[in-house]
Design a protein around this motif. Structure first.
Motif, mmCIF file in Angstrom:
data_model
loop_
_atom_site.group_PDB
_atom_site.id
_atom_site.type_symbol
_atom_site.label_atom_id
_atom_site.label_comp_id
_atom_site.label_asym_id
_atom_site.label_seq_id
_atom_site.Cartn_x
_atom_site.Cartn_y
_atom_site.Cartn_z
ATOM 1 N N PHE A 5 -28.356 -27.652 -25.317
ATOM 2 C CA PHE A 5 -28.833 -28.251 -24.062
ATOM 3 C C PHE A 5 -27.662 -28.802 -23.251
ATOM 4 C CE2 PHE A 5 -32.074 -28.972 -27.426
ATOM 5 C CZ PHE A 5 -32.910 -27.942 -27.039
ATOM 6 N N ASP A 6 -26.462 -28.245 -23.508
ATOM 7 C CA ASP A 6 -25.251 -28.680 -22.799
ATOM 8 C C ASP A 6 -24.951 -30.148 -23.036
ATOM 9 O OD1 ASP A 6 -24.153 -26.455 -21.727
ATOM 10 O OD2 ASP A 6 -25.352 -26.510 -19.884
ATOM 11 N N ARG A 7 -25.238 -30.627 -24.202
ATOM 12 C CA ARG A 7 -25.005 -32.039 -24.510
ATOM 13 C C ARG A 7 -24.176 -32.160 -25.775
ATOM 14 N NH1 ARG A 7 -28.490 -35.203 -21.676
ATOM 15 N NH2 ARG A 7 -26.887 -36.743 -22.099
ATOM 16 N N GLN A 8 -23.626 -33.358 -25.979
ATOM 17 C CA GLN A 8 -22.934 -33.646 -27.226
ATOM 18 C C GLN A 8 -23.901 -33.467 -28.399
ATOM 19 O OE1 GLN A 8 -22.353 -37.817 -28.027
ATOM 20 N NE2 GLN A 8 -20.372 -37.445 -28.987
ATOM 21 N N ARG A 9 -23.424 -32.865 -29.479
ATOM 22 C CA ARG A 9 -24.281 -32.714 -30.648
ATOM 23 C C ARG A 9 -24.382 -34.054 -31.355
ATOM 24 N NH1 ARG A 9 -25.954 -28.224 -33.433
ATOM 25 N NH2 ARG A 9 -26.789 -28.650 -35.498
ATOM 26 N N ARG A 10 -25.595 -34.575 -31.458
ATOM 27 C CA ARG A 10 -25.837 -35.845 -32.153
ATOM 28 C C ARG A 10 -26.960 -35.659 -33.173
ATOM 29 N NH1 ARG A 10 -23.573 -40.251 -28.901
ATOM 30 N NH2 ARG A 10 -25.118 -41.731 -29.692
ATOM 31 N N GLU A 65 -13.531 -37.159 -10.558
ATOM 32 C CA GLU A 65 -12.373 -36.402 -11.035
ATOM 33 C C GLU A 65 -12.792 -35.316 -12.016
ATOM 34 O OE1 GLU A 65 -12.359 -40.061 -11.802
ATOM 35 O OE2 GLU A 65 -12.127 -40.046 -9.622
ATOM 36 N N ASN A 66 -13.830 -35.604 -12.796
ATOM 37 C CA ASN A 66 -14.249 -34.678 -13.856
ATOM 38 C C ASN A 66 -15.763 -34.490 -13.783
ATOM 39 O OD1 ASN A 66 -14.455 -33.094 -16.090
ATOM 40 N ND2 ASN A 66 -13.940 -34.711 -17.574
ATOM 41 N N PRO A 67 -16.217 -33.673 -12.840
ATOM 42 C CA PRO A 67 -17.664 -33.567 -12.607
ATOM 43 C C PRO A 67 -18.409 -32.842 -13.729
ATOM 44 C CG PRO A 67 -16.446 -32.039 -11.197
ATOM 45 C CD PRO A 67 -15.427 -32.874 -11.911
ATOM 46 N N ASP A 68 -17.669 -32.121 -14.581
ATOM 47 C CA ASP A 68 -18.352 -31.320 -15.596
ATOM 48 C C ASP A 68 -17.691 -31.506 -16.967
ATOM 49 O OD1 ASP A 68 -20.205 -29.578 -16.579
ATOM 50 O OD2 ASP A 68 -19.101 -27.762 -16.003
ATOM 51 N N PRO A 69 -17.738 -32.721 -17.493
ATOM 52 C CA PRO A 69 -17.050 -32.966 -18.764
ATOM 53 C C PRO A 69 -17.759 -32.294 -19.934
ATOM 54 C CG PRO A 69 -18.344 -34.869 -18.160
ATOM 55 C CD PRO A 69 -18.480 -33.881 -17.036
ATOM 56 N N THR A 70 -16.991 -32.025 -20.991
ATOM 57 C CA THR A 70 -17.571 -31.453 -22.196
ATOM 58 C C THR A 70 -17.097 -32.260 -23.386
ATOM 59 O OG1 THR A 70 -17.436 -29.285 -21.178
ATOM 60 C CG2 THR A 70 -17.817 -29.347 -23.541
ATOM 61 N N PRO A 71 -17.940 -32.744 -24.276
ATOM 62 C CA PRO A 71 -19.382 -32.705 -24.107
ATOM 63 C C PRO A 71 -19.891 -33.915 -23.341
ATOM 64 C CG PRO A 71 -18.831 -33.579 -26.264
ATOM 65 C CD PRO A 71 -17.529 -33.349 -25.555
ATOM 66 N N ILE A 72 -21.084 -33.806 -22.788
ATOM 67 C CA ILE A 72 -21.715 -34.922 -22.095
ATOM 68 C C ILE A 72 -22.510 -35.729 -23.110
ATOM 69 C CG2 ILE A 72 -23.368 -35.576 -20.313
ATOM 70 C CD1 ILE A 72 -22.688 -32.979 -18.869
ATOM 71 N N GLY A 73 -22.280 -37.026 -23.136
ATOM 72 C CA GLY A 73 -23.001 -37.903 -24.059
ATOM 73 C C GLY A 73 -24.225 -38.496 -23.397
ATOM 74 N N PRO A 74 -24.807 -39.521 -24.040
ATOM 75 C CA PRO A 74 -25.988 -40.172 -23.466
ATOM 76 C C PRO A 74 -25.685 -40.788 -22.103
ATOM 77 C CG PRO A 74 -25.673 -40.804 -25.756
ATOM 78 C CD PRO A 74 -24.445 -40.060 -25.350
ATOM 79 N N PRO A 110 -31.095 -27.274 -33.285
ATOM 80 C CA PRO A 110 -31.445 -28.052 -32.091
ATOM 81 C C PRO A 110 -32.924 -27.829 -31.770
ATOM 82 C CG PRO A 110 -29.564 -26.607 -31.688
ATOM 83 C CD PRO A 110 -30.143 -26.206 -33.006
ATOM 84 N N PHE A 111 -33.557 -28.821 -31.188
ATOM 85 C CA PHE A 111 -34.985 -28.661 -30.911
ATOM 86 C C PHE A 111 -35.366 -29.382 -29.637
ATOM 87 C CE2 PHE A 111 -34.401 -32.328 -33.711
ATOM 88 C CZ PHE A 111 -35.053 -33.330 -33.039
ATOM 89 N N SER A 112 -36.445 -28.933 -29.032
ATOM 90 C CA SER A 112 -37.027 -29.657 -27.910
ATOM 91 C C SER A 112 -38.503 -29.339 -27.803
ATOM 92 C CB SER A 112 -36.343 -29.294 -26.595
ATOM 93 O OG SER A 112 -36.891 -30.090 -25.545
ATOM 94 N N SER A 113 -39.258 -30.359 -27.491
ATOM 95 C CA SER A 113 -40.667 -30.154 -27.166
ATOM 96 C C SER A 113 -40.751 -29.654 -25.737
ATOM 97 C CB SER A 113 -41.418 -31.488 -27.266
ATOM 98 O OG SER A 113 -41.086 -32.309 -26.152
ATOM 99 N N PRO A 114 -41.890 -29.090 -25.350
ATOM 100 C CA PRO A 114 -42.144 -28.935 -23.919
ATOM 101 C C PRO A 114 -42.471 -30.309 -23.335
ATOM 102 C CG PRO A 114 -44.067 -28.299 -25.176
ATOM 103 C CD PRO A 114 -43.001 -28.667 -26.180
ATOM 104 N N MET A 115 -42.811 -30.375 -22.067
ATOM 105 C CA MET A 115 -43.219 -31.653 -21.486
ATOM 106 C C MET A 115 -44.519 -32.108 -22.143
ATOM 107 S SD MET A 115 -41.834 -33.564 -19.137
ATOM 108 C CE MET A 115 -41.161 -32.750 -17.698
ATOM 109 N N ILE A 116 -44.502 -33.334 -22.662
ATOM 110 C CA ILE A 116 -45.702 -33.877 -23.313
ATOM 111 C C ILE A 116 -46.401 -34.789 -22.327
ATOM 112 C CG2 ILE A 116 -46.603 -35.196 -25.258
ATOM 113 C CD1 ILE A 116 -44.026 -34.657 -26.734
ATOM 114 N N GLY A 117 -47.548 -34.380 -21.859
ATOM 115 C CA GLY A 117 -48.313 -35.187 -20.915
ATOM 116 C C GLY A 117 -49.423 -35.935 -21.621
ATOM 117 N N PRO A 118 -50.315 -36.563 -20.848
ATOM 118 C CA PRO A 118 -51.424 -37.319 -21.428
ATOM 119 C C PRO A 118 -52.248 -36.473 -22.399
ATOM 120 C CG PRO A 118 -51.291 -37.696 -19.074
ATOM 121 C CD PRO A 118 -50.291 -36.625 -19.393
#
Ligand SMILES: [Cu+2]
Length: 262
Positions: free
Chosen positions: A151-156, A220-229, A163-171
């Motif tokens: 997800f283009d993020r730091q691995r935590r 100065e660095n609009p696209d750093p790698t990796p992006i954290g929280p 890696p996992f993600s739910s879809p949008m969880i609504g009511p």
């Protein structure tokens, strides 16, 4: 090359497609049913396509026990949308909520509750978006997403974890996930991470959080790698000590989690 599908007459294949391969299995008899059993007949991996694989194909699609997908979990929809039964009952429940009374609080009332949770490898967690205006909480729309390169993020999450993600969880929608690999899992809600809607799951006794350095996007660095929280998520994680999570089993959400550690 393909005894199973060669042996299946066009009629049978049509039947499988018409009523669904899984429900077809108890209905077909003789050689067709025997070929579906798999194993012990020396066929091994024979490069067959997935289309007509029946039980074998299902096994490949449901790599985790109970058919909870390691990437996309299992979405539990309310009855009016099909009411597919969840494959297992969950070992734990985490509520994904907006606390209306906390609109002025540092995190704006967006939360995973509990915010810290200890589980054992192989246990399941149900993330539940239950609307309950009576107790001042509404479900809102959230995701349950792992910090990961996917997800283009730091691995935590642990190196061995998917890696996992739910879809949008609504009511009234819930999402089920099974945690397999020991270690610390940092999780965020896509729309509300910046407001501190994050949580930490510790699987087993592995409590190391050496995730490494990150940078925030800047001019100065609009696209750093990796992006954290982002934003308040950093404060919440700083307040979620993995050892304390293991010791207590769970850390309920509180507005204190969104205040800088003293
Ligand atoms: Cu959210």
């Amino acid at each position: 090359m393909d005894r199973t599908t060669d042996g299946a007459s066009p009629g049978r294949r049509t039947l499988l497609k018409a009523i669904g391969a899984t429900t077809a299995i108890p209905l077909v008899g003789g050689a067709g049913a025997a070929a579906q059993q798999g194993g012990g007949d020396g066929r091994g991996g024979d490069g067959r396509g997935d289309g007509d694989r029946g039980r074998d194909g299902d096994r490949n699609r449901c790599r985790q026990q109970g058919c909870i997908h390691p990437f996309s979990g299992f979405t539990v929809l309310p009855g009016e949308y099909g009411g597919i039964e969840r494959p297992v009952s969950a070992d734990y429940t985490v509520e994904t909520h907006v606390e209306l009374a906390d609109a002025e609080a540092p995190c704006g009332g967006f939360m995973f509750d509990p915010a810290g949770l200890a589980v054992r490898p192989g246990e399941t967690v149900l993330f539940e978006g239950v609307d309950n205006l009576a107790n001042g909480r509404i479900a809102g729309d959230h995701t349950v997403t792992a910090y990961a390169e996917a997800f283009d993020r730091q691995r935590r999450i642990p190196e061995a974890a998917t890696p996992f993600s739910s879809p949008m969880i609504g009511p009234e929608v819930s999402w089920l996930y099974r945690f397999e690999e020991p270690g610390v899992y940092d999780i965020y809600c896509g729309p509300h991470e910046e407001l501190g809607m994050v949580m930490r799951v510790v699987v087993g006794d592995e409590t190391a959080t050496d995730f490494g350095e990150t940078a925030m996007p800047s001019e100065e660095n609009p696209d750093p790698t990796p992006i954290g929280p982002f934003g308040a998520a950093n404060t919440v994680f700083a307040n979620l000590d993995p050892e304390a999570i293991v010791e207590n089993g769970a850390i309920p959400w509180s507005d204190d989690l969104c205040s800088s550690p003293s």
